[in-house]
Design a protein around this motif. Structure first.
Motif, short mmCIF file in Angstrom:
data_model
loop_
_atom_site.label_atom_id
_atom_site.label_comp_id
_atom_site.label_asym_id
_atom_site.label_seq_id
_atom_site.Cartn_x
_atom_site.Cartn_y
_atom_site.Cartn_z
N SER A 12 88.99 -64.42 3.77
CA SER A 12 89.18 -63.24 3.95
C SER A 12 89.78 -62.20 3.17
O SER A 12 90.01 -60.89 3.07
CB SER A 12 90.12 -63.14 5.37
N LYS A 14 89.71 -59.76 0.03
CA LYS A 14 88.77 -58.68 -0.41
C LYS A 14 88.51 -59.08 -2.03
O LYS A 14 89.35 -59.38 -2.60
CB LYS A 14 89.46 -57.47 -0.35
N LEU A 15 87.40 -58.80 -2.49
CA LEU A 15 86.73 -58.98 -3.85
C LEU A 15 87.94 -58.14 -4.81
O LEU A 15 88.00 -58.65 -6.13
CB LEU A 15 85.34 -58.54 -4.08
N THR A 16 88.11 -57.06 -4.53
CA THR A 16 89.09 -56.14 -5.27
C THR A 16 90.48 -56.96 -5.54
O THR A 16 90.93 -56.82 -6.69
CB THR A 16 89.34 -54.90 -4.46
N ASP A 17 91.00 -57.66 -4.67
CA ASP A 17 92.22 -58.54 -4.97
C ASP A 17 91.96 -59.72 -6.03
O ASP A 17 93.04 -60.36 -6.35
CB ASP A 17 92.60 -59.30 -3.73
N GLU A 110 79.68 -54.62 -2.72
CA GLU A 110 80.65 -53.71 -2.74
C GLU A 110 82.05 -54.19 -3.01
O GLU A 110 82.27 -55.29 -2.43
CB GLU A 110 80.61 -52.83 -1.48
N GLU A 111 82.90 -53.40 -3.43
CA GLU A 111 84.24 -54.09 -3.74
C GLU A 111 85.14 -54.34 -2.81
O GLU A 111 85.95 -55.09 -2.94
CB GLU A 111 84.75 -53.05 -4.74
N ASP A 112 84.71 -53.75 -1.69
CA ASP A 112 85.70 -53.89 -0.34
C ASP A 112 85.37 -55.06 0.41
O ASP A 112 85.91 -55.21 1.49
CB ASP A 112 85.96 -52.60 0.50
N THR A 113 84.39 -55.88 -0.13
CA THR A 113 83.64 -56.89 0.85
C THR A 113 84.68 -58.15 0.60
O THR A 113 85.39 -58.03 -0.21
CB THR A 113 82.30 -57.19 0.09
N THR A 114 84.63 -59.09 1.45
CA THR A 114 85.38 -60.18 1.45
C THR A 114 84.77 -61.36 0.60
O THR A 114 83.54 -61.64 0.26
CB THR A 114 85.52 -60.75 2.96
N GLU A 117 81.97 -62.95 2.64
CA GLU A 117 80.59 -62.31 2.55
C GLU A 117 79.70 -62.49 1.10
O GLU A 117 78.73 -62.65 1.17
CB GLU A 117 80.64 -60.89 2.80
N LYS A 134 80.95 -49.93 -7.09
CA LYS A 134 81.28 -48.97 -6.22
C LYS A 134 80.80 -47.67 -6.62
O LYS A 134 80.72 -47.13 -7.64
CB LYS A 134 83.01 -48.68 -6.61
#
Length: 164
Positions: A12, A14-17, A110-114, A117, A134
């Motif tokens: 779960s 996010k890729l950004t994390d 996309e950067e907000d993907t998990t 995904e 992005k």
């Protein structure tokens, strides 16, 4: 934390994390010379090619394995139909800049993907790294190595143990 709950949390995220900072990514501009690209590929499996460092608009990717086409003479690529796109990627065939040899069809996410995904996309296309974007700009990358590191970090922090 059990392995199951660690994996649930992992999926779960996010890729950004978890993605590394853009400064640590292998990136060259479209007009970079091939020697610069080759120097990066001595220690990395890929290089992202961007329009310029200000826009970070993704142009393509050059993979370690693609260097074979760059190093071969143009005639090694010729088939009965004549010139192929690989012929044009040869240094002796005229390729001089990063954009000349970059693969333009880059798989992005996309950067907000998990993480889940990203893993599903990697499995579907059988690839090891995705460009994180992005608005068409390269903002990061996610690779199997990055995902392994993150899972191991979660397991260590959570104290979970693999049981066989």
């Amino acid at each position: 934390m059990s392995v199951e709950s660690a994996l649930e949390k992992f999926h779960s995220l996010k890729l950004t994390d978890i993605m590394p900072t853009s400064e640590t990514m292998p990136v060259v501009t479209a007009d970079a010379d091939l020697i610069s690209v080759l120097k990066i590929l001595r220690t990395r499996h890929h290089v992202w090619v961007v329009e310029n460092k200000e826009s970070m608009k993704l142009v393509g990717v050059i993979r370690y394995i693609d260097v074979i086409d760059v190093l071969l003479p143009p005639e090694a690529h010729k088939f009965k139909l004549g010139m192929t796109s690989r012929t044009m990627r040869s240094m002796l065939g005229g390729a001089a800049k990063a954009e000349d040899i970059a693969e333009r069809h880059v798989l992005t996410i996309e950067e907000d993907t998990t993480v889940l995904e990203a893993l599903m996309k990697m499995r579907k296309y059988r690839i090891q790294v995705l460009a994180v974007v992005k608005d068409g700009k390269l903002v990061g990358e996610v690779s199997i190595r990055i995902l392994i590191d993150e899972l191991l970090r979660l397991l260590r922090v959570g104290g979970a143990q693999w049981k066989q």
